[in-house]
Design an enzyme around this catalytic site. Structure first.
Site, PDB file in Angstrom:
ATOM      1  N   HIS A   1       5.751 -20.082 -18.910  1.00  0.00           N
ATOM      2  CA  HIS A   1       7.036 -20.335 -19.567  1.00  0.00           C
ATOM      3  C   HIS A   1       7.936 -19.124 -19.395  1.00  0.00           C
ATOM      4  O   HIS A   1       7.557 -18.137 -18.775  1.00  0.00           O
ATOM      5  CB  HIS A   1       6.842 -20.703 -21.040  1.00  0.00           C
ATOM      6  CG  HIS A   1       6.181 -19.653 -21.882  1.00  0.00           C
ATOM      7  ND1 HIS A   1       4.895 -19.201 -21.653  1.00  0.00           N
ATOM      8  CD2 HIS A   1       6.623 -18.951 -22.967  1.00  0.00           C
ATOM      9  CE1 HIS A   1       4.577 -18.294 -22.559  1.00  0.00           C
ATOM     10  NE2 HIS A   1       5.616 -18.116 -23.356  1.00  0.00           N
TER      11      HIS A   1
ATOM     12  N   HIS B   1       9.315 -16.749 -21.366  1.00  0.00           N
ATOM     13  CA  HIS B   1       9.341 -15.525 -22.159  1.00  0.00           C
ATOM     14  C   HIS B   1       9.024 -14.290 -21.317  1.00  0.00           C
ATOM     15  O   HIS B   1       8.189 -14.330 -20.410  1.00  0.00           O
ATOM     16  CB  HIS B   1       8.362 -15.630 -23.329  1.00  0.00           C
ATOM     17  CG  HIS B   1       8.797 -16.636 -24.355  1.00  0.00           C
ATOM     18  ND1 HIS B   1       7.930 -17.235 -25.232  1.00  0.00           N
ATOM     19  CD2 HIS B   1      10.021 -17.152 -24.634  1.00  0.00           C
ATOM     20  CE1 HIS B   1       8.593 -18.083 -26.008  1.00  0.00           C
ATOM     21  NE2 HIS B   1       9.863 -18.045 -25.654  1.00  0.00           N
TER      22      HIS B   1
ATOM     23  N   ASP C   1       7.350 -11.591 -21.625  1.00  0.00           N
ATOM     24  CA  ASP C   1       6.015 -11.015 -21.470  1.00  0.00           C
ATOM     25  C   ASP C   1       5.142 -11.849 -20.536  1.00  0.00           C
ATOM     26  O   ASP C   1       3.959 -11.546 -20.352  1.00  0.00           O
ATOM     27  CB  ASP C   1       5.330 -10.831 -22.831  1.00  0.00           C
ATOM     28  CG  ASP C   1       5.224 -12.113 -23.639  1.00  0.00           C
ATOM     29  OD1 ASP C   1       6.132 -12.953 -23.536  1.00  0.00           O
ATOM     30  OD2 ASP C   1       4.239 -12.266 -24.387  1.00  0.00           O
ATOM     31  N   HIS C   2       5.741 -12.866 -19.914  1.00  0.00           N
ATOM     32  CA  HIS C   2       5.038 -13.683 -18.918  1.00  0.00           C
ATOM     33  C   HIS C   2       5.727 -13.638 -17.554  1.00  0.00           C
ATOM     34  O   HIS C   2       5.081 -13.850 -16.532  1.00  0.00           O
ATOM     35  CB  HIS C   2       4.936 -15.133 -19.403  1.00  0.00           C
ATOM     36  CG  HIS C   2       4.161 -15.275 -20.668  1.00  0.00           C
ATOM     37  ND1 HIS C   2       2.854 -15.688 -20.705  1.00  0.00           N
ATOM     38  CD2 HIS C   2       4.503 -15.002 -21.955  1.00  0.00           C
ATOM     39  CE1 HIS C   2       2.426 -15.676 -21.962  1.00  0.00           C
ATOM     40  NE2 HIS C   2       3.415 -15.263 -22.737  1.00  0.00           N
TER      41      HIS C   2
END
Length: 312
Positions: free
Chosen positions: A103, A105, A107-108
């Site tokens: 997804h 966000h 931190d991904h």
């Protein structure tokens, strides 16, 4: 920023209000190795972004058994993670052919520029649901294969609108992203949709969960069942409180209350004010919205004040 995507999704949540709790919680987390072979097909590389809401850091997974493998998620964009990826691939004489993002966000997705910098061919190998320019789409049920691994995409919105999970068919396992964590529970954008997603993931019948944060989940079905039970318990708690309020009001008077008043009934009046405003009220509002979707509660707005009441 250690909070990563959770800071983005919970803009109203002041994490300072939970510092004591979160520090204690984090101190109890099991230590995860920076690089660990979890199964013959799955290699985990930690994102080096440990924090209050990212737990031990974002898990990125290199999947496959051959020379050309795929990676799921890219952590937060810290150089230490990029260095670990470089060392991991070099030491094993393997390369990456696909990059899957669970997804949007940060931190991904933050490590995408580093991957393209180190391996320019990956500029045409980034896959994501609701893709950005230059990325390829991921659709429900889409199949991807590398040597030793067959990946099936499962759309699972609720934590975010574009969230994808991935079933590893050879292991009857699932990369759960942020929908199911190794420890604790995930933040959500839309509670009703998230609970539908949990049921959908449970129906896949996978045994093992590889979460985006935290340790491997050995019994994914049990973990999801526990998560659903907790959310359902919160709904019942809210409805019971509205029922008590209705009984205490004079006959014929609408027993409607603000979110703050409902929190007084459920949690008491001695809750820290910052915790109340920055965490409990947004969460209670989300529970009420879900119950409204289910036809169990409704609200009215008088003089700019929203109050909620039970329909059943």
């Amino acid at each position: 920023m250690g909070e990563g995507g959770y800071r983005q999704i919970n803009k109203t949540l002041n994490v300072c209000a939970f510092d004591d709790y979160l520090v204690t919680q984090q101190s109890r987390l099991p230590k995860l190795l920076d690089i660990e072979q979890l199964s013959p097909r799955v290699l985990r590389v930690l994102g080096q972004n440990a924090g209050k809401f990212t737990l031990q850091g974002t898990n990125t997974y290199i999947v496959g058994t051959g020379q050309h493998r795929l990676i799921i998620d890219t952590a937060q964009g810290y150089r230490e993670w990029a260095d670990l990826i470089d060392v991991t691939l070099s030491n094993r004489s393997i390369s990456l052919s696909h990059v899957f993002l669970t997804h949007w966000h940060g931190d991904h997705t933050g490590g995408v520029p580093d991957l393209i910098r180190m391996y320019p061919h990956l500029a045409d190998g980034i896959y994501k649901n609701s893709p950005e320019q230059g990325q390829h789409p991921i659709e429900e049920g889409q199949i991807f294969k590398v040597e030793g691994a067959t990946i099936r995409a499962v759309h699972g919105p609720g934590h975010s609108h574009d969230h994808m999970c991935f079933v590893l068919e050879e292991e009857n396992a699932m990369f759960t992203g942020d929908n199911v964590l190794g420890h604790g529970t995930s933040a959500v954008e839309q509670l009703g949709l998230y609970m539908d997603t949990l049921r959908k993931l449970q129906a896949q019948g996978c045994r093992t969960g590889y979460p985006a944060h935290g340790a491997v989940i050995p019994d994914l079905n049990l973990k999801i069942a526990t998560e659903l039970a907790q959310k359902t318990r919160r709904e019942k708690q809210c409805l019971a409180a509205l029922g008590r309020i209705r009984k205490e009001r004079p006959t014929g008077q609408l027993a409607s209350v603000t979110v703050g008043e409902l929190i007084d009934v459920v949690h008491g009046t001695r809750v820290n004010e910052e915790v109340r405003k920055m965490a409990l009220e947004p969460f209670m509002e989300e529970v009420l919205r879900k119950l409204a979707e289910d036809g169990k509660v409704a609200f009215r707005v008088r003089k700019g004040v929203k109050t909620w009441f039970a329909l059943t």
